[in-house]
Design a protein around this motif. Structure first.
Motif, PDB file in Angstrom:
ATOM      1  N   HIS A  14      87.168  55.441  43.769  1.00 56.27           N
ATOM      2  CA  HIS A  14      87.494  54.843  45.070  1.00 56.27           C
ATOM      3  C   HIS A  14      86.226  54.597  45.895  1.00 56.27           C
ATOM      4  CE1 HIS A  14      89.259  54.298  49.050  1.00 56.27           C
ATOM      5  NE2 HIS A  14      88.599  55.364  49.469  1.00 56.27           N
ATOM      6  N   LEU A  15      85.349  55.584  45.934  1.00 52.09           N
ATOM      7  CA  LEU A  15      84.116  55.433  46.707  1.00 52.09           C
ATOM      8  C   LEU A  15      83.234  54.328  46.135  1.00 52.09           C
ATOM      9  CD1 LEU A  15      83.370  59.217  47.312  1.00 52.09           C
ATOM     10  CD2 LEU A  15      84.023  57.531  49.055  1.00 52.09           C
ATOM     11  N   LEU A  16      83.177  54.228  44.827  1.00 48.04           N
ATOM     12  CA  LEU A  16      82.405  53.139  44.207  1.00 48.04           C
ATOM     13  C   LEU A  16      83.009  51.778  44.549  1.00 48.04           C
ATOM     14  CD1 LEU A  16      81.715  54.720  40.693  1.00 48.04           C
ATOM     15  CD2 LEU A  16      80.020  54.269  42.491  1.00 48.04           C
ATOM     16  N   GLN A  17      84.328  51.722  44.543  1.00 49.91           N
ATOM     17  CA  GLN A  17      84.998  50.450  44.876  1.00 49.91           C
ATOM     18  C   GLN A  17      84.753  50.053  46.324  1.00 49.91           C
ATOM     19  OE1 GLN A  17      89.045  51.414  43.870  1.00 49.91           O
ATOM     20  NE2 GLN A  17      88.662  51.350  41.657  1.00 49.91           N
ATOM     21  N   GLN A  18      84.497  51.030  47.179  1.00 48.22           N
ATOM     22  CA  GLN A  18      84.203  50.748  48.580  1.00 48.22           C
ATOM     23  C   GLN A  18      82.729  50.381  48.805  1.00 48.22           C
ATOM     24  OE1 GLN A  18      86.608  50.573  51.010  1.00 48.22           O
ATOM     25  NE2 GLN A  18      87.952  50.811  49.228  1.00 48.22           N
ATOM     26  N   GLY A  19      81.963  50.323  47.727  1.00 52.09           N
ATOM     27  CA  GLY A  19      80.572  49.897  47.825  1.00 52.09           C
ATOM     28  C   GLY A  19      79.554  51.012  47.850  1.00 52.09           C
ATOM     29  N   ALA A  20      79.984  52.258  47.668  1.00 52.23           N
ATOM     30  CA  ALA A  20      79.036  53.373  47.678  1.00 52.23           C
ATOM     31  C   ALA A  20      78.072  53.257  46.504  1.00 52.23           C
ATOM     32  CB  ALA A  20      79.781  54.698  47.608  1.00 52.23           C
ATOM     33  N   GLN A  21      76.817  53.610  46.761  1.00 51.48           N
ATOM     34  CA  GLN A  21      75.794  53.556  45.719  1.00 51.48           C
ATOM     35  C   GLN A  21      75.170  54.921  45.418  1.00 51.48           C
ATOM     36  OE1 GLN A  21      73.012  50.556  47.049  1.00 51.48           O
ATOM     37  NE2 GLN A  21      74.429  48.877  46.642  1.00 51.48           N
ATOM     38  N   ARG A  22      75.273  55.841  46.353  1.00 53.73           N
ATOM     39  CA  ARG A  22      74.697  57.177  46.156  1.00 53.73           C
ATOM     40  C   ARG A  22      75.726  58.186  46.657  1.00 53.73           C
ATOM     41  NH1 ARG A  22      72.435  60.966  44.005  1.00 53.73           N
ATOM     42  NH2 ARG A  22      70.357  61.791  44.514  1.00 53.73           N
ATOM     43  N   ILE A  23      76.426  58.834  45.719  1.00 50.95           N
ATOM     44  CA  ILE A  23      77.544  59.718  46.060  1.00 50.95           C
ATOM     45  C   ILE A  23      77.150  61.164  45.789  1.00 50.95           C
ATOM     46  CG2 ILE A  23      79.977  60.249  45.656  1.00 50.95           C
ATOM     47  CD1 ILE A  23      80.290  57.422  44.509  1.00 50.95           C
ATOM     48  N   ALA A  24      77.328  62.005  46.783  1.00 52.92           N
ATOM     49  CA  ALA A  24      77.050  63.435  46.635  1.00 52.92           C
ATOM     50  C   ALA A  24      78.362  64.206  46.520  1.00 52.92           C
ATOM     51  CB  ALA A  24      76.252  63.951  47.828  1.00 52.92           C
ATOM     52  N   PHE A  25      78.291  65.356  45.858  1.00 45.93           N
ATOM     53  CA  PHE A  25      79.408  66.308  45.817  1.00 45.93           C
ATOM     54  C   PHE A  25      78.994  67.516  46.649  1.00 45.93           C
ATOM     55  CE2 PHE A  25      82.193  69.612  44.371  1.00 45.93           C
ATOM     56  CZ  PHE A  25      83.362  68.984  43.969  1.00 45.93           C
ATOM     57  N   VAL A  26      79.797  67.844  47.658  1.00 39.92           N
ATOM     58  CA  VAL A  26      79.412  68.877  48.622  1.00 39.92           C
ATOM     59  C   VAL A  26      80.410  70.038  48.565  1.00 39.92           C
ATOM     60  CG1 VAL A  26      79.159  69.413  51.071  1.00 39.92           C
ATOM     61  CG2 VAL A  26      78.235  67.275  50.163  1.00 39.92           C
ATOM     62  N   GLY A  27      79.852  71.241  48.373  1.00 40.79           N
ATOM     63  CA  GLY A  27      80.677  72.448  48.389  1.00 40.79           C
ATOM     64  C   GLY A  27      80.987  72.955  46.990  1.00 40.79           C
ATOM     65  N   GLY A  28      81.452  74.202  46.949  1.00 40.26           N
ATOM     66  CA  GLY A  28      81.754  74.848  45.684  1.00 40.26           C
ATOM     67  C   GLY A  28      80.593  75.685  45.210  1.00 40.26           C
ATOM     68  N   LEU A  29      80.873  76.923  44.829  1.00 40.02           N
ATOM     69  CA  LEU A  29      79.826  77.827  44.373  1.00 40.02           C
ATOM     70  C   LEU A  29      79.472  77.530  42.921  1.00 40.02           C
ATOM     71  CD1 LEU A  29      81.010  81.167  45.995  1.00 40.02           C
ATOM     72  CD2 LEU A  29      79.261  79.583  46.816  1.00 40.02           C
ATOM     73  N   GLU A  30      78.195  77.549  42.626  1.00 39.00           N
ATOM     74  CA  GLU A  30      77.733  77.241  41.275  1.00 39.00           C
ATOM     75  C   GLU A  30      78.210  78.309  40.287  1.00 39.00           C
ATOM     76  OE1 GLU A  30      73.688  74.820  41.253  1.00 39.00           O
ATOM     77  OE2 GLU A  30      73.458  76.734  42.307  1.00 39.00           O
ATOM     78  N   GLY A  31      78.534  77.853  39.078  1.00 39.74           N
ATOM     79  CA  GLY A  31      78.923  78.772  38.018  1.00 39.74           C
ATOM     80  C   GLY A  31      80.389  79.123  37.986  1.00 39.74           C
ATOM     81  N   ALA A  64      84.347  78.331  37.519  1.00 43.07           N
ATOM     82  CA  ALA A  64      85.117  77.374  36.733  1.00 43.07           C
ATOM     83  C   ALA A  64      85.804  76.340  37.612  1.00 43.07           C
ATOM     84  CB  ALA A  64      86.143  78.108  35.880  1.00 43.07           C
ATOM     85  N   VAL A  65      86.320  76.755  38.765  1.00 46.47           N
ATOM     86  CA  VAL A  65      87.034  75.807  39.610  1.00 46.47           C
ATOM     87  C   VAL A  65      86.083  74.759  40.179  1.00 46.47           C
ATOM     88  CG1 VAL A  65      86.849  77.189  41.743  1.00 46.47           C
ATOM     89  CG2 VAL A  65      88.790  75.617  41.424  1.00 46.47           C
TER      90      VAL A  65
END
Length: 334
Positions: free
Chosen positions: A175-192, A194-195
């Motif tokens: 969806h974000l790509l279809q809206q024209g996004a070119q640089r998408i970040a993923f924010v949140g969630g602890l590393e390591g 499984a969820v």
């Protein structure tokens, strides 16, 4: 056998749950004749004698389901717990609820207390760490137990159910790509965890297919971290023009941080959350989110555990429920 056989011994030999044995002893019509015969045969082989007087003393706990939640402060888990409890109540079952606040030691304590008080089944959204302390105790008690929303133990022994997190992050990223996004970040969630990996997996696969580079800002998901992430993105990653958040609380905090910075959401920065809690439709701007239908999921889990108890219908090792994307003002121009 050196000790007097117990109902758990009967259940183990018959290959059924403790609750099924109880239903047989109570002459419940809900148990299939074949299962009833298996239980009676196990009782005869072990020399088990039913103490009806003791059973009557325990009857106050009949139909009691234990529900253990890792973080009831999060509306996502609160809605799940409420929906499940109401569905169980409609079928005549009572629910005993505990919040572990992501503390595995507390989780082991409350699960142990629930087992001592004779719960018929357990539904656990588990905390991470020291899993054996909780799940070994459940295994010894031979009580039906579901893992929901997170998996930390063997799902062959403890069936697992959750929304389709990978598909959710894929839908959001597309969806974000279809809206024209070119640089998408993923924010949140602890590393390591499984969820975190599951909620990122669709995002990572979609970017890889487009030849784009991912960016993860890990952190304990919540409003405070989302607000901080708005400042970090503006200062350290100004080229980021879209964000997929680990959950809605993080995304709502990101909205607040952008408002403080005067950064327009929906145009300069597109944001999608995950879970679609009620606040998403009430925020300004309204927040796009991956809908997990958590209320429906709660009702489905109630039905699953009751079929296990009443019909000895054990759920499959894994159940994945569908998700959808709900686009709103935060990810598309108004």
């Amino acid at each position: 056998m050196d000790k007097r056989p117990t109902i758990i011994d009967v259940a183990t030999l018959a290959g059924v749950s403790k609750s099924t044995v109880s239903l047989v002893l109570q002459q419940s019509p809900l148990v299939k004749q074949e299962t009833r015969d298996d239980v009676r045969r196990a009782m005869a082989d072990l020399g088990y004698v039913y103490n009806r007087a003791a059973a009557n003393l325990r009857s106050a706990n009949a139909g009691l389901i234990g529900l253990v939640i890792n973080d009831l402060r999060n509306p996502f888990f609160t809605e799940f717990a409420t929906s499940l409890q109401m569905a169980l109540s409609a079928r005549g079952y009572a629910t005993v609820l505990a919040n572990t606040d992501e503390d595995p030691a507390l989780q082991a304590q409350v699960v142990g207390a629930m087992l001592e008080h004779g719960v018929s089944a357990l539904i656990v959204s588990p905390a991470y760490g020291e899993e054996a302390a909780t799940f070994d105790a459940i295994a010894r008690a031979n009580v039906p137990a579901l893992q929901v929303l997170r998996q930390v133990a063997d799902n062959a022994r403890f069936p697992f159910a959750a929304p389709d997190y990978p598909t959710g992050s894929r839908l959001a990223t597309e969806h974000l790509l279809q809206q024209g996004a070119q640089r998408i970040a993923f924010v949140g969630g602890l590393e390591g965890r499984a969820v975190t990996q599951l909620r990122m997996s669709g995002y990572l696969a979609t970017l890889a297919a487009q030849g784009l580079t991912p960016l993860h800002l890990p952190g304990r998901p919540g409003r405070a971290f989302g607000r901080e992430a708005a400042r970090r993105l503006a200062a350290d990653h100004p080229a980021v023009d879209a964000v997929l958040c680990f959950n809605d609380l993080t995304a709502l905090g990101l909205l607040t941080g952008c408002a403080e910075l005067g950064r327009p959401v929906g145009t300069a920065l597109r944001i999608v959350g995950f879970d679609d809690i009620e606040d998403c439709a009430q925020a300004f701007p309204t927040l796009s989110s991956v809908r997990c239908d958590i209320a429906g999921f709660g009702r489905q889990m109630a039905e699953t555990v009751l079929k296990w108890l009443e019909e000895d219908h054990r759920p499959p090792p894994e159940t994945i429920t569908p998700v959808t994307l709900i686009p709103r003002a935060s990810s598309q121009p108004r």
